[in-house]
Design a protein around this motif. Structure first.
Motif, PDB file in Angstrom:
ATOM      1  N   GLN A   1       0.818  -1.215   0.000  1.00 14.55           N
ATOM      2  CA  GLN A   1       0.000   0.000   0.000  1.00 14.55           C
ATOM      3  C   GLN A   1       0.851   1.264   0.000  1.00 14.55           C
ATOM      4  N   PRO A   2       0.356   2.332  -0.625  1.00 15.11           N
ATOM      5  CA  PRO A   2      -0.768   2.320  -1.563  1.00 15.11           C
ATOM      6  C   PRO A   2      -0.335   1.703  -2.879  1.00 15.11           C
ATOM      7  N   ARG A   3      -1.256   1.092  -3.606  1.00 15.20           N
ATOM      8  CA  ARG A   3      -0.896   0.476  -4.868  1.00 15.20           C
ATOM      9  C   ARG A   3      -0.442   1.530  -5.873  1.00 15.20           C
ATOM     10  N   ASN A   4       0.459   1.113  -6.756  1.00 18.13           N
ATOM     11  CA  ASN A   4       0.863   2.006  -7.851  1.00 18.13           C
ATOM     12  C   ASN A   4       1.197   1.155  -9.063  1.00 18.13           C
ATOM     13  N   GLU A   5       1.336   1.822 -10.200  1.00 18.14           N
ATOM     14  CA  GLU A   5       1.496   1.094 -11.461  1.00 18.14           C
ATOM     15  C   GLU A   5       2.782   0.281 -11.496  1.00 18.14           C
ATOM     16  N   GLU A   6       3.865   0.827 -10.990  1.00 17.14           N
ATOM     17  CA  GLU A   6       5.134   0.105 -11.036  1.00 17.14           C
ATOM     18  C   GLU A   6       5.055  -1.207 -10.275  1.00 17.14           C
ATOM     19  N   ARG A   7       4.521  -1.152  -9.049  1.00 16.50           N
ATOM     20  CA  ARG A   7       4.424  -2.378  -8.254  1.00 16.50           C
ATOM     21  C   ARG A   7       3.507  -3.401  -8.913  1.00 16.50           C
ATOM     22  N   LEU A   8       2.406  -2.927  -9.479  1.00 11.56           N
ATOM     23  CA  LEU A   8       1.468  -3.878 -10.087  1.00 11.56           C
ATOM     24  C   LEU A   8       2.051  -4.480 -11.356  1.00 11.56           C
ATOM     25  N   ARG A   9       2.834  -3.720 -12.100  1.00 10.38           N
ATOM     26  CA  ARG A   9       3.520  -4.304 -13.255  1.00 10.38           C
ATOM     27  C   ARG A   9       4.476  -5.402 -12.801  1.00 10.38           C
ATOM     28  N   ASN A  10       5.176  -5.153 -11.715  1.00  4.89           N
ATOM     29  CA  ASN A  10       6.083  -6.167 -11.175  1.00  4.89           C
ATOM     30  C   ASN A  10       5.312  -7.380 -10.668  1.00  4.89           C
ATOM     31  N   SER A  11       4.138  -7.136 -10.085  1.00 10.69           N
ATOM     32  CA  SER A  11       3.292  -8.242  -9.636  1.00 10.69           C
ATOM     33  C   SER A  11       2.925  -9.147 -10.803  1.00 10.69           C
ATOM     34  N   VAL A  12       2.460  -8.545 -11.900  1.00 13.03           N
ATOM     35  CA  VAL A  12       2.083  -9.338 -13.078  1.00 13.03           C
ATOM     36  C   VAL A  12       3.296 -10.075 -13.633  1.00 13.03           C
TER      37      VAL A  12
ATOM     38  N   GLY B   1      -1.552   4.204 -16.881  1.00 13.62           N
ATOM     39  CA  GLY B   1      -1.621   5.553 -17.429  1.00 13.62           C
ATOM     40  C   GLY B   1      -1.926   5.622 -18.910  1.00 13.62           C
ATOM     41  N   GLN B   2      -1.498   4.625 -19.679  1.00 16.45           N
ATOM     42  CA  GLN B   2      -1.679   4.642 -21.126  1.00 16.45           C
ATOM     43  C   GLN B   2      -2.803   3.693 -21.547  1.00 16.45           C
ATOM     44  N   LYS B   3      -3.625   4.163 -22.479  1.00 14.42           N
ATOM     45  CA  LYS B   3      -4.751   3.350 -22.946  1.00 14.42           C
ATOM     46  C   LYS B   3      -4.274   2.050 -23.581  1.00 14.42           C
ATOM     47  N   THR B   4      -3.190   2.113 -24.357  1.00  9.67           N
ATOM     48  CA  THR B   4      -2.681   0.895 -24.982  1.00  9.67           C
ATOM     49  C   THR B   4      -2.286  -0.137 -23.935  1.00  9.67           C
TER      50      THR B   4
ATOM     51  N   GLU C   1      -3.793  -3.979 -23.249  1.00  5.22           N
ATOM     52  CA  GLU C   1      -2.934  -5.157 -23.157  1.00  5.22           C
ATOM     53  C   GLU C   1      -3.103  -5.885 -21.831  1.00  5.22           C
ATOM     54  N   PHE C   2      -3.255  -5.137 -20.733  1.00  6.94           N
ATOM     55  CA  PHE C   2      -3.440  -5.806 -19.446  1.00  6.94           C
ATOM     56  C   PHE C   2      -4.838  -6.414 -19.335  1.00  6.94           C
ATOM     57  N   SER C   3      -5.802  -5.834 -20.031  1.00  8.82           N
ATOM     58  CA  SER C   3      -7.125  -6.468 -20.088  1.00  8.82           C
ATOM     59  C   SER C   3      -7.008  -7.841 -20.741  1.00  8.82           C
ATOM     60  N   LYS C   4      -6.300  -7.901 -21.858  1.00 15.20           N
ATOM     61  CA  LYS C   4      -6.141  -9.171 -22.568  1.00 15.20           C
ATOM     62  C   LYS C   4      -5.313 -10.158 -21.740  1.00 15.20           C
ATOM     63  N   ALA C   5      -4.250  -9.663 -21.103  1.00 15.58           N
ATOM     64  CA  ALA C   5      -3.417 -10.538 -20.273  1.00 15.58           C
ATOM     65  C   ALA C   5      -4.229 -11.102 -19.112  1.00 15.58           C
TER      66      ALA C   5
ATOM     67  N   LEU D   1     -11.760  -4.340 -21.317  1.00 14.09           N
ATOM     68  CA  LEU D   1     -11.351  -4.443 -22.714  1.00 14.09           C
ATOM     69  C   LEU D   1     -12.337  -3.702 -23.615  1.00 14.09           C
ATOM     70  N   GLY D   2     -13.638  -3.910 -23.382  1.00 11.18           N
ATOM     71  CA  GLY D   2     -14.634  -3.204 -24.178  1.00 11.18           C
ATOM     72  C   GLY D   2     -14.599  -1.707 -23.977  1.00 11.18           C
ATOM     73  N   GLU D   3     -14.277  -1.282 -22.761  1.00 14.50           N
ATOM     74  CA  GLU D   3     -14.183   0.152 -22.437  1.00 14.50           C
ATOM     75  C   GLU D   3     -13.026   0.815 -23.163  1.00 14.50           C
ATOM     76  N   ASN D   4     -11.912   0.102 -23.275  1.00 15.35           N
ATOM     77  CA  ASN D   4     -10.711   0.684 -23.864  1.00 15.35           C
ATOM     78  C   ASN D   4     -10.542   0.379 -25.351  1.00 15.35           C
TER      79      ASN D   4
END
Length: 297
Positions: free
Chosen positions: A77-88, A120-123, A127-131, A160-163
């Motif tokens: 905590q608090p969650r952030n993009e870098e940590r979640l990318r590392n999680s995936v 932060g980026q739509k692309t 990609e994370f929706s598909k993953a 995925l449909g939203e983006n």
């Protein structure tokens, strides 16, 4: 126009008021989205992870470490993009060793779902929706009726449909089917999550025949989410959006007043606090609450 037995004159008038009240720009945007979806419709991906053989003794420790790190990075905590990318990344590595553990699969889907919502980026969100869908589909292959697998499959289909609008029509079907299965089972996930996700789909989707939107049914689902988890702030945020829509559609300003009180109490008051482990999300919900108030002055 002839009314069917499931379509009341009141509903027809409501739809006519909706179109009449829309600005031309918004109408053209919506038409463009619908035509775009129809002309280039894609199905939600059905990829799964390659089945691995039995986990060899020399890889047991590596697998356990990767899974634990993936979970810990999500929980930090608090969650952030870098940590979640590392999680995936940790979960992805773990999948090369063992890809048939249901709990690990849905937790990998959960990390992807966070990035599908907040990257932060739509692309990247696409990609994370598909993953994440790959994790969720594999989880459902292992456990077809798994509540968490169904939930994150619905959430990620929606992201995925939203983006990427080309997935929109199929995403609606997948969300509805998955949420209904959870609701009919009587299970709960993510604090009334199935009711909340299905309710917001019904609230925001166009009405038939274009899609499945229904303000009346959205209200039922969002009230059910509140019944499941009456203190969960996100449920109140979604209920307030429905109440503002109800106030306009039914010409009942008392529902707008109720929505404002709800947002103040559960999200904006000085004493309102983030649920433990959801500090980042709570700040985003507060931002959404302020936007909702500004749109409904």
């Amino acid at each position: 126009m002839t009314l069917t037995h499931t379509q009341s004159a009141f509903d027809l008038m409501r739809r006519r008021r909706f179109w009449a009240n829309m600005g031309l720009g918004a109408l053209l945007v919506l038409m463009g989205l619908v035509l775009g979806v129809c002309s280039s419709c894609q199905s939600v991906p059905e990829d799964t992870f390659k089945t691995t053989g039995p986990l060899t003794p020399d890889k047991v420790e590596d697998y356990g470490r990767l899974v634990a790190e993936g979970r810990d990075l999500y929980e930090a905590q608090p969650r952030n993009e870098e940590r979640l990318r590392n999680s995936v990344s940790r979960f992805d590595h773990a999948m090369t060793l063992k890809s048939d553990d249901y709990d690990t699969l849905w937790q990998g889907a959960r990390s992807c779902a966070w990035l599908a919502a907040y990257a932060g980026q739509k692309t990247d969100r696409v990609e994370f929706s598909k993953a994440g869908l790959r994790y969720a589909q594999t989880a459902l292959k292992v456990k077809p009726a798994g509540t968490e697998g169904l939930f994150y499959f619905a959430v990620l289909s929606g992201r995925l449909g939203e983006n990427d609008n080309s997935y929109g029509l199929d995403a609606v079907t997948k969300i509805e089917e998955s949420c209904k299965r959870i609701i009919e089972s009587g299970a709960d996930v993510a604090y009334g999550g199935a009711h909340r996700v299905y309710g917001m789909l019904l609230l925001r989707a166009p009405a038939p025949p274009t899609s499945i939107g229904s303000l009346r049914n959205a209200r039922k689902q969002l009230e059910a989410a509140l019944a499941k988890a009456p203190d969960w702030p996100e449920n109140h945020l979604c209920a307030a959006e429905m109440e503002f829509a109800w106030a306009k559609d039914r010409e009942k300003p008392e529902f707008a007043a109720q929505a404002r009180e709800r947002l103040q109490k559960y999200l904006l008051a000085p004493e309102a606090r983030a649920p433990q482990g959801h500090e980042f999300e709570f700040e985003r919900w507060k931002e959404d609450a302020l936007k909702l108030l500004a749109e409904n002055r």
